[in-house]
Design an enzyme around this catalytic site. Structure first.
Site, PDB file in Angstrom:
ATOM      1  CE  LYS A  85      -3.725   2.156   2.733  1.00 25.92           C
ATOM      2  NZ  LYS A  85      -4.617   1.989   3.912  1.00 25.92           N
ATOM      3  CB  SER A 160      -7.802   3.841   2.916  1.00 26.60           C
ATOM      4  OG  SER A 160      -6.919   3.328   3.907  1.00 26.60           O
ATOM      5  CB  SER A 184      -8.114   1.250   5.976  1.00 26.72           C
ATOM      6  OG  SER A 184      -8.812   2.466   6.107  1.00 26.72           O
TER       7      SER A 184
END
Length: 469
Positions: A85, A160, A184
């Site tokens: 990420k 996210s 997330s």
């Protein structure tokens, strides 16, 4: 080395790939090459990667193959590809947080979690899409487009850690790193039908990860199977004296505990989350009831339990998260507000309006809520509850996104810091993943993973892949 059918390689689990590489039955170069070809074909539709580093991945694969041929394995993930990420530092690659604010900012060193994965032999494929600074949403006013859901690319993949969830579900890589401040890791796991674990607060180092909220941030493994999740967690867990939130506790043996008998385990079913607090879509409710019945058939005792309401958990999470996020972003928001996307700017600016008293009252109430959850956990071994109250909605409908994103039961375990795992509970009539969440005692990820594996084994959800791919 026997490389197997090219079409099967993208669906290899991390555990199976590692075993085949160690046994010299699979070439890391063949595996990475197959994934590179798949990424080239599918990523233009999915927008998973912000920075794909295929050349470096192939070079690392050649090195891993040479080491495997010589019998020198770095660790349990030797030769297995991973996505990162893009709020997590990878040396030599930009850490943009999917924002114009940090466009061009290159990391000097790997984050600790990336160091550990590389030390175990994993091969980094590149940096993955996220909501801006892990708080915005699927935004179309940023330098890069938002990731999409591989089950239906008209729908969002959750966030996210959106690129992590989408890429795993699409067979672009078997594992990825995500972060979780209000859900997330678990939101993309829920929307994309994979396995996402938010470990106990402090179990995994956050050093080298761009912060959103100092006291709520977690780093967690995201995979297609529970076994891979346990394998990845064994690599990531451990005390980091340079992370102020890191905990010096015993850890490990997660994979070895997966097949322990589950008969007699006590499961607390938090039904009021999805029946009263935020009434779920009927398909979600039916899926959760099916999970509960299945656990009973596996020999577990399921009883209803009550925790504080989702409204209160959400309020406490909001005050703490947005206050701490404002402290991190205050200077940029004052000097460069136009460089944020609209969704992130709106959420981050809210933190400016909370007072010190608001934050102090939230921190005090947080401790009381932790005690209330701990009291329930003294009576059960694990909690079962909803994750998302709805399947993923369309990505191009802002009103639906604004309505459904808060309809979730993930924030309670950021507030309390307990470990929580989200995974597929079934498919909707429209072919989108439905989800379930398991939460457990502090630092007892082993039981959370054990129960998740029992559900996975009984239901076969680990064998379901997006049909459009």
């Amino acid at each position: 080395m026997r490389d197997g059918a090219l079409s099967e390689l993208p669906w290899l689990t991390a555990a199976d790939a590692a075993r085949a590489i160690a046994a010299r039955e699979l070439s890391p170069v063949a595996l990475v090459t197959a994934l590179i070809e798949r990424i080239a074909r599918l990523d233009p539709k999915l927008n998973v990667f912000l920075r794909f580093d295929g050349a470096a991945a192939l070079q690392a694969a050649r090195q891993a193959e040479s080491e495997a041929m010589a019998g020198r394995l770095r660790g349990p993930l030797h030769g297995v590809p991973v996505g990162i990420k893009d709020i997590i530092d990878v040396a030599g690659l930009p850490t943009t947080c999917h924002s114009k604010i940090l466009d061009g900012s290159v990391a000097a060193a790997d984050a600790v979690c990336v160091q550990k994965l590389r030390g175990a032999g994993a091969i980094v494929l590149g940096k993955l899409a996220t909501h801006e600074f892990a708080i915005g949403g699927p935004s179309f006013d940023l330098p890069w487009p938002p990731a999409r859901n591989p089950w239906n690319t008209d729908h969002h993949p959750g966030g996210s850690s959106s690129g992590s969830g989408s890429g795993i579900a699409a067979g672009l890589f078997p594992m990825a790193l995500g972060s979780d401040t209000g859900g997330s890791v678990r939101n993309p796991a829920s929307c994309c039908g994979i396995v996402g674990l938010k470990p106990t607060y402090g179990l995994v180092s956050r050093r080298g990860v761009f912060p959103l909220s100092f006291t709520l941030d977690h780093v967690g493994p995201m995979t297609r199977t529970v076994t891979d999740n346990a394998l990845m967690l064994e690599t990531l867990a451990g005390h980091d004296p340079h992370d102020p939130g890191s905990a010096a506790v015993p850890y490990g043996h997660y994979a070895a505990a997966l097949d322990r008998p589950v008969h007699g385990l006590r499961v607390g079913f938090v039904q009021h989350f999805h029946m009263v607090d935020l009434p779920a879509e009927p398909e979600v409710t039916a899926a959760l009831e099916h999970v509960a019945r299945t656990l009973q058939l596996e020999g577990m005792e399921v009883r209803e339990v009550k925790l504080p309401s989702l409204d209160e958990f959400r309020a406490i999470n909001r005050v703490i998260l947005q206050s701490e996020a404002w402290a991190i972003h205050e200077k940029w928001l004052q000097q460069r507000p136009g460089d944020y996307g609209q969704l992130a700017r709106r959420q981050l600016m809210t933190g400016a309006f909370f007072t010190a008293g608001d934050y102090a009252h939230a921190a005090r109430r947080r401790l009381e809520m932790i005690a209330e959850v701990e009291a329930v956990l003294r009576e059960v071994d694990i909690l079962l509850c909803a994750s998302s109250m709805d399947p993923a909605c369309r990505i191009d409908r802002p009103a639906d996104l604004e309505r459904t994103y808060p309809r979730q039961a993930r924030t309670p375990f950021n507030v309390t810091g307990h470990p929580a795992l989200a995974m597929m509970a079934g498919l909707s009539a429209d072919g989108l993943p439905l989800s379930v969440q398991f939460a457990g005692h502090y630092f007892d990820e082993a039981t959370v993973l054990q129960v998740a594996r029992a559900w996975e084994r009984a239901s076969g959800v680990d064998g379901k892949h997006p049909p459009i791919l």
